[in-house]
Design a protein around this motif. Structure first.
Motif, PDB file in Angstrom:
ATOM      1  N   THR A   1       2.649   6.317  -4.649  1.00  0.00           N
ATOM      2  CA  THR A   1       1.570   5.601  -5.329  1.00  0.00           C
ATOM      3  C   THR A   1       1.648   5.780  -6.840  1.00  0.00           C
ATOM      4  O   THR A   1       1.533   4.824  -7.603  1.00  0.00           O
ATOM      5  N   GLU A   2       1.837   7.008  -7.274  1.00  0.00           N
ATOM      6  CA  GLU A   2       1.903   7.293  -8.708  1.00  0.00           C
ATOM      7  C   GLU A   2       3.083   6.579  -9.353  1.00  0.00           C
ATOM      8  O   GLU A   2       2.962   6.003 -10.446  1.00  0.00           O
TER       9      GLU A   2
ATOM     10  N   CYS B   1       4.016  -0.619 -12.367  1.00  0.00           N
ATOM     11  CA  CYS B   1       3.157  -1.777 -12.612  1.00  0.00           C
ATOM     12  C   CYS B   1       2.697  -1.815 -14.067  1.00  0.00           C
ATOM     13  O   CYS B   1       2.734  -2.862 -14.712  1.00  0.00           O
ATOM     14  N   LEU B   2       2.265  -0.664 -14.596  1.00  0.00           N
ATOM     15  CA  LEU B   2       1.796  -0.615 -15.983  1.00  0.00           C
ATOM     16  C   LEU B   2       2.943  -0.845 -16.965  1.00  0.00           C
ATOM     17  O   LEU B   2       2.757  -1.490 -18.013  1.00  0.00           O
TER      18      LEU B   2
ATOM     19  N   ALA C   1       0.818  -1.197   0.000  1.00  0.00           N
ATOM     20  CA  ALA C   1       0.000   0.000   0.000  1.00  0.00           C
ATOM     21  C   ALA C   1       0.856   1.252   0.000  1.00  0.00           C
ATOM     22  O   ALA C   1       0.987   1.934   1.018  1.00  0.00           O
ATOM     23  N   PRO C   2       1.491   1.582  -1.127  1.00  0.00           N
ATOM     24  CA  PRO C   2       2.297   2.794  -1.197  1.00  0.00           C
ATOM     25  C   PRO C   2       1.423   4.019  -1.008  1.00  0.00           C
ATOM     26  O   PRO C   2       0.275   4.052  -1.422  1.00  0.00           O
ATOM     27  N   ALA C   3       1.958   5.033  -0.361  1.00  0.00           N
ATOM     28  CA  ALA C   3       1.159   6.212  -0.066  1.00  0.00           C
ATOM     29  C   ALA C   3       1.781   7.446  -0.699  1.00  0.00           C
ATOM     30  O   ALA C   3       2.963   7.494  -1.016  1.00  0.00           O
ATOM     31  N   GLY C   4       0.944   8.464  -0.892  1.00  0.00           N
ATOM     32  CA  GLY C   4       1.407   9.747  -1.376  1.00  0.00           C
ATOM     33  C   GLY C   4       2.007   9.666  -2.756  1.00  0.00           C
ATOM     34  O   GLY C   4       1.493   9.016  -3.658  1.00  0.00           O
ATOM     35  N   ALA C   5       3.151  10.336  -2.913  1.00  0.00           N
ATOM     36  CA  ALA C   5       3.808  10.388  -4.220  1.00  0.00           C
ATOM     37  C   ALA C   5       4.270   9.017  -4.666  1.00  0.00           C
ATOM     38  O   ALA C   5       4.422   8.758  -5.866  1.00  0.00           O
TER      39      ALA C   5
END
Length: 294
Positions: free
Chosen positions: A129-130, A136-137, A123-127
């Motif tokens: 996450t992007e 991943c993509l 569960a990465p948070a904040g910046a």
């Protein structure tokens, strides 16, 4: 993908540079496009985008892509419950429970649903996450590209086989067209021989000519030969155009089979029948291989 043939069977594996994410992609034959995608819980919100990318890359086949997330050395892999999601799921069926339609949900059943229990490292948070989403993509694109390459390798092998089979069909078609038994004169001679065997006195030459003409019309295979010529040209055009062409070639194989069956049913000569049967055998092989094309 103009000019490039693609099969429908392949396997590919890809990993992120840091090893945190890995992906496996598999593909087998399918009448349409069937996608099975599994993402880590932390990236479940990317599913729609991921499916769109898969759909843009493939036309046919049963595609399975699994993206997995490895535990990092710095993380202890601790788990936590997404209480908001758990509460939402518990309340979702409350009306049905009150109506007596279903039994109340058990906690163990709710906890088993995807996205309720998450790991801290997922569960990465904040910046972060992007950046994690982009990684991943990118990994998904890498796996899709590798799977495409594997399917195209199969397509190149199939093209060699299919070209050979089309050449063999054409050669047999030419043998059938040139076979003496297909000419009106040969039909008349066979009819005269049978009459001479049965009626030593023979029959009127004009009557013989009439009967021979009728049999020649029924046994004329030139129309089938002409259609087979057109089918051979169409098959080569489709293969040269590349994928997706599997469905069209499958239909064309059925047309090949129809003309060969008619040729065999019209034939009254053993040699011509053998040519037709040999052609039918190659057509069956051709159709079997076409099933592997996208």
């Amino acid at each position: 993908m103009s000019g490039i043939l693609s099969g429908m069977t392949g396997f590919a594996r890809a990993s992120a540079p840091d090893g945190a994410l890995s992906a496996e992609a598999r593909s087998v034959n399918g009448r349409g496009l069937d996608m099975r995608l599994r993402l880590p819980d932390a990236f479940s919100h990317l599913e729609a985008e991921a499916r769109a990318r898969i759909k843009s890359a493939f036309e046919r086949g049963s595609i399975t892509i699994n993206v997995s997330q490895e535990k990092t050395a710095s993380g202890d892999g601790a788990l936590h419950i997404d209480e908001a999601r758990l509460r939402q799921l518990a309340l979702a069926g409350r009306d049905l429970v009150e109506q007596g339609v279903v039994a109340p949900a058990r906690l163990d059943g709710l906890l088993a649903l995807r996205g309720v229990i998450l790991s801290e490292e997922a569960a990465p948070a904040g910046a972060d996450t992007e950046a994690a989403d982009a990684q991943c993509l990118a990994l998904l694109d890498q796996a899709i590209g590798a799977l495409l390459a594997a399917r195209r390798d199969e397509g190149a092998q199939l093209k060699s086989v299919l070209d050979s089979q089309i050449n063999e069909i054409e050669a047999l078609k030419k043998q059938a067209a040139a076979h003496p038994a297909a000419t009106p004169e040969a039909i008349r001679d066979r009819l005269k021989q049978k009459i001479d065997d049965l009626l030593p006195g023979g029959i009127d030459p004009d009557r013989l000519a009439q009967e021979a003409a009728l049999l020649a019309v029924k046994a004329d295979v030139r129309e089938e030969i002409d259609r087979l010529t057109g089918h051979v040209e169409a098959a080569r055009t489709l293969l040269a155009g590349g994928s997706p062409c599997g469905r069209k070639l499958d239909f064309l194989a059925q047309e090949f089979n129809r003309e060969v069956n008619t040729l065999c049913s019209k034939s009254a000569d053993r040699g011509l029948t053998e040519i037709g049967l040999a052609m039918k055998h190659v057509v069956d092989q051709f159709r079997e291989q076409v099933q592997n094309l996208e």
